[in-house]
Scaffold this motif. Structure first.
Motif, PDB file in Angstrom:
ATOM      1  N   GLN A  84       4.363  -1.223  -3.135  1.00  0.00           N
ATOM      2  CA  GLN A  84       3.311  -2.223  -2.969  1.00  0.00           C
ATOM      3  C   GLN A  84       2.063  -1.836  -3.755  1.00  0.00           C
ATOM      4  N   ALA A  85       1.717  -0.544  -3.720  1.00  0.00           N
ATOM      5  CA  ALA A  85       0.544  -0.082  -4.467  1.00  0.00           C
ATOM      6  C   ALA A  85       0.727  -0.300  -5.962  1.00  0.00           C
TER       7      ALA A  85
ATOM      8  N   ASN B 165      -4.149  -8.521  -1.489  1.00  0.00           N
ATOM      9  CA  ASN B 165      -4.824  -7.259  -1.203  1.00  0.00           C
ATOM     10  C   ASN B 165      -6.284  -7.460  -0.803  1.00  0.00           C
TER      11      ASN B 165
ATOM     12  N   ILE C 225       0.288  -4.009  -6.738  1.00  0.00           N
ATOM     13  CA  ILE C 225      -1.125  -4.407  -6.719  1.00  0.00           C
ATOM     14  C   ILE C 225      -1.827  -3.942  -7.990  1.00  0.00           C
TER      15      ILE C 225
END
Length: 268
Positions: free
Chosen positions: A41-42, A147, A45
């Protein structure tokens, strides 16, 4: 101990070791998978942030704060709590973002506040609908926008970034300053300049300084470029839609406009 008893003992020992290993993996697998998902996920983003800056910031702002009279904010409480109800979307907000980026928006849902960049109000960005982005890139942009939710809802805060200090080579160089304007305003999301950007929704500007004077017989190259920024519908290059925002005259300072014109004139 007989041979049979030895084999039985070894078998029991191996069974116990296997059971212990399974129990250990069972206890640690969830944590491992959670860490893996967080890392994925990081990364999504981070990639989405770069794609957003290149393709979306020109209309929605560098921090997704929106640009009055052009495109709405994507980082405020309203977007995360009321937008789906307003448009009657029954799925998740992330799915709504992906669908909107993919297909674009023919007309604005709030034309009195955010008329968009022209007709359509927002172009389609998915390759499937003639845009420049792959499905995974669009999902990454959606991940970046999602985010903002903790900040929009007041659950987290973000430190203000310091105002960038112009590099020494920019201070007295209008072309260098103009390149910064081109990049920060997201012009590269639609326009290609070889070595700098790869947008395909609007004309290639790699040699705009050379061809600008031939676009309109009554205008010099500088006059044509300036007019194209301030009144983009005055001349639309054949083969392209009039999607460029029409309020750069309000968004750019006189210095930014002059620098951007200087930068584009230098593209030959």
């Amino acid at each position: 101990m007989t041979r049979t008893q030895t084999q039985i003992s070894i078998g029991i020992l191996l069974t116990l070791l296997t059971a212990a290993l399974i129990i250990y993996v069972g206890f640690t697998e969830e944590k491992r998978m959670s860490s893996y998902a967080a890392a994925q996920q990081a990364e999504a983003i981070e990639v989405g942030a770069d794609l957003f800056e290149i393709n979306c910031s020109g209309c929605h702002g560098l921090k997704a704060q929106g640009i009055p009279g052009l495109a709405p904010p994507l980082n405020d409480r309203y977007f995360f709590t009321q937008r789906l109800e307003e448009v009657g979307w029954e799925g998740s907000l992330e799915d709504y973002i992906i669908a909107t980026i993919s297909t674009g928006r023919p007309v604005s849902t709030r034309p009195d506040q955010y008329p968009g960049g022209g007709s359509p109000a927002m172009p389609a960005w998915s390759e499937e609908y003639g845009g420049p982005l792959r499905e995974d890139q669009i999902r990454n942009i959606a991940a970046f926008i999602m985010n903002w939710k903790p900040i929009a809802l007041g659950q987290a805060e973000i430190a203000e970034l310091p105002t960038p200090t112009p590099r020494p080579e920019e201070a007295d160089n209008p072309i260098a300053r103009g390149q910064r304007v081109f990049t920060e305003r997201g012009c590269g999301g639609c326009h290609t300049i070889q070595g700098l950007s790869a947008g395909t929704l609007a004309p290639n500007l790699t040699q705009i300084g050379k061809v600008a004077a031939s676009r309109k017989p009554d205008l010099s190259a500088e006059e044509y470029i300036r007019e194209s920024i301030l009144t983009p519908t005055a001349f639309v290059v054949e083969g392209y839609q009039p999607i460029m925002p029409q309020n750069y005259g309000e968004q750019l300072s006189q210095q930014e406009l002059d620098d951007l014109v200087a930068f584009l004139l230098a593209q030959k």
